[in-house]
Design an enzyme around this catalytic site. Structure first.
Site, PDB file in Angstrom:
ATOM      1  N   GLU A   1      56.984  56.417  59.513  1.00  0.00           N
ATOM      2  CA  GLU A   1      57.634  56.842  58.274  1.00  0.00           C
ATOM      3  C   GLU A   1      56.759  56.577  57.055  1.00  0.00           C
ATOM      4  OE1 GLU A   1      60.049  58.691  58.066  1.00  0.00           O
ATOM      5  OE2 GLU A   1      61.000  58.515  60.028  1.00  0.00           O
TER       6      GLU A   1
ATOM      7  N   THR B   1      52.849  63.179  53.272  1.00  0.00           N
ATOM      8  CA  THR B   1      51.747  63.494  54.170  1.00  0.00           C
ATOM      9  C   THR B   1      52.268  64.349  55.311  1.00  0.00           C
ATOM     10  OG1 THR B   1      50.742  61.363  53.643  1.00  0.00           O
ATOM     11  CG2 THR B   1      49.922  62.485  55.600  1.00  0.00           C
TER      12      THR B   1
ATOM     13  N   GLY C   1      44.763  58.333  51.877  1.00  0.00           N
ATOM     14  CA  GLY C   1      45.294  58.420  50.512  1.00  0.00           C
ATOM     15  C   GLY C   1      46.518  57.555  50.281  1.00  0.00           C
ATOM     16  N   TYR C   2      46.917  57.461  49.018  1.00  0.00           N
ATOM     17  CA  TYR C   2      48.052  56.603  48.616  1.00  0.00           C
ATOM     18  C   TYR C   2      47.949  55.245  49.301  1.00  0.00           C
ATOM     19  CZ  TYR C   2      50.374  60.437  46.199  1.00  0.00           C
ATOM     20  OH  TYR C   2      50.691  61.443  45.328  1.00  0.00           O
TER      21      TYR C   2
ATOM     22  N   TYR D   1      64.532  56.559  50.993  1.00  0.00           N
ATOM     23  CA  TYR D   1      64.261  57.466  52.112  1.00  0.00           C
ATOM     24  C   TYR D   1      63.956  56.688  53.396  1.00  0.00           C
ATOM     25  CZ  TYR D   1      61.819  59.987  55.548  1.00  0.00           C
ATOM     26  OH  TYR D   1      61.457  60.448  56.772  1.00  0.00           O
TER      27      TYR D   1
ATOM     28  N   ASP E   1      64.486  63.976  51.756  1.00  0.00           N
ATOM     29  CA  ASP E   1      63.055  64.120  51.476  1.00  0.00           C
ATOM     30  C   ASP E   1      62.804  65.537  50.967  1.00  0.00           C
ATOM     31  OD1 ASP E   1      63.380  65.660  53.731  1.00  0.00           O
ATOM     32  OD2 ASP E   1      61.433  65.123  54.559  1.00  0.00           O
TER      33      ASP E   1
ATOM     34  N   CYS F   1      66.370  82.843  61.168  1.00  0.00           N
ATOM     35  CA  CYS F   1      67.045  81.606  60.753  1.00  0.00           C
ATOM     36  C   CYS F   1      68.504  81.580  61.200  1.00  0.00           C
ATOM     37  CB  CYS F   1      66.967  81.457  59.239  1.00  0.00           C
ATOM     38  SG  CYS F   1      67.853  80.009  58.613  1.00  0.00           S
TER      39      CYS F   1
ATOM     40  N   CYS G   1      73.194  81.751  54.037  1.00  0.00           N
ATOM     41  CA  CYS G   1      72.242  81.201  53.070  1.00  0.00           C
ATOM     42  C   CYS G   1      72.384  81.908  51.718  1.00  0.00           C
ATOM     43  CB  CYS G   1      70.811  81.352  53.586  1.00  0.00           C
ATOM     44  SG  CYS G   1      69.575  80.724  52.424  1.00  0.00           S
TER      45      CYS G   1
END
Length: 347
Positions: A34, A40, A78-79, A117, A135, A199, A205
């Site tokens: 996670e 990412t 990264g991060y 999250y 998210d 879908c 939708c």
DNA sequence: AACCCGGGGAC
DNA sequence: GTCCCAGGGTT
């Protein structure tokens, strides 16, 4: 339970990707996955996950590792605060919680690097707590299907989607519902060119019916991009020694290593850069070569210049916080991507 | 609430 | 070039 959750979970069980963190019930490994997957994509994080759990199989292995070692495993992803915070949280779990990973949302969210999250994800996936993840995928799927045009980066929009998502998460298997909703967003209801034709929600939708698919979700505020001019000095002496420095300020790449840096507010010639810096070790140096590149981040555009200098080191002149190392050992240090690219290029 | 923190892939 | 990704921390 609703048709929405039932249908979504059935779809998930037939279409889910085969991913390693879905084959374990070890909360430590779910946690690692996670954190790696924050901001990412799966394809980018997958190999990092495999290497990371191989290198640190348990929370004790991670807790006992040096921070430089953890950052080395994170190099290029990264991060980097994710790695530093995860390391700190691992120490907390290993030393203060006897290695027992927190088994509920309220305890999980107290750990460094675990926010709403991630606490919802771990508590629902590992312990089937009734928590709902929100998210980027969830924002996109639900604002489209239900036609929500409240900006998702406003607190009102966040709360609206959170409430809706939690109401829909009414099947008994809350962790599976959460993963299904995210998987659907990642595979089907994608940001660009979503697969609306096939879908399962095409008849209901709102975005599809009203031609708003490419307008939702709504985000307001555009970030400003800062331009920075980073001039690194790659100094090398006759014994293949070079100088590196750990970045410890609250800035990009905190905890990673770099060559001596001269940052300027605008584009400057090499001569100006070198004449305005006071590194004693470049006295009498000759320029071997200059390597320029542009490195684009989300919030910054970096104009990178690496000036290679042939020097003879006088050790008494090495400033504090700078280390003299053999360039052959550069691979032991976590480097920012542009410097890593440079080193791989000249080897 | 606003801003900061990486890198890469899809278009 | 633009968007955004299984977000969180700091101020």
């Amino acid at each position: 339970m609703s048709r929405f959750s039932r249908g979504l979970i059935v779809w998930y069980k037939q279409n889910e990707r085969d991913l390693p963190w879905r084959k374990t019930s070890d909360p430590y490994k779910v946690w690692v996955s996670e954190i790696i997957l924050q901001q990412t994509r799966v394809n980018q994080g997958l190999n990092y996950y495999i290497n990371f759990v191989n290198c640190f199989p348990t929370v004790f292995d991670l807790a006992n590792a040096a921070e430089d070692e953890v950052l080395k495993q994170w190099e290029g992803l990264g991060y980097y605060s994710r790695a530093r915070n995860m390391h700190a949280a691992a120490k907390e779990v290993a030393y203060n919680l006897k290695g027992e990973f927190p088994n509920n949302y309220d305890q999980l969210i107290k750990l460094k690097g675990i926010g709403p999250y991630t606490a919802a994800a771990i508590s629902s996936i590992c312990y089937n707590e009734h928590r709902t993840v929100v998210d980027g995928n969830v924002f996109r799927v639900l604002t489209r299907i239900f036609g929500i045009d409240t900006p998702i980066n406003s607190s009102k929009g966040k709360k609206e989607v959170e409430t809706l998502a939690h109401e829909l998460n009414d099947d008994g298997d809350h962790g599976t519902f959460n993963q299904a909703l995210m998987e659907f967003g990642a595979i089907y209801c994608t940001p660009k060119l979503p697969k609306c034709n096939g879908c399962m929600f095409k008849l209901e939708c709102v975005a599809l019916k009203t031609g708003m698919v490419d307008k939702l979700p709504v985000k307001e505020k555009k970030l400003k991009i800062r331009h920075r001019f980073l001039n690194f000095l790659f100094v090398i002496d006759q014994n293949n020694q070079t100088i590196i420095q750990r970045r410890n300020e609250n800035d990009i790449w905190k905890g990673l290593y770099q060559f001596p840096l001269i940052e300027t507010s605008k584009e400057e010639s090499e001569e100006i850069v070198l004449s305005n810096c006071n590194y004693a070790f470049i006295k009498g140096a000759t320029i071997n070569s200059v390597n320029s590149s542009k490195h684009k981040l989300t919030h910054q555009t970096l104009y990178i210049r690496i000036i290679s200098l042939q020097v003879k080191f006088d050790n008494t002149n090495l400033p504090p916080d700078y280390q003299l190392i053999n360039f052959n050992d550069i691979g032991e240090y976590a480097l920012p991507k542009p410097l890593d690219n440079f080193c791989k290029h000249i080897l």
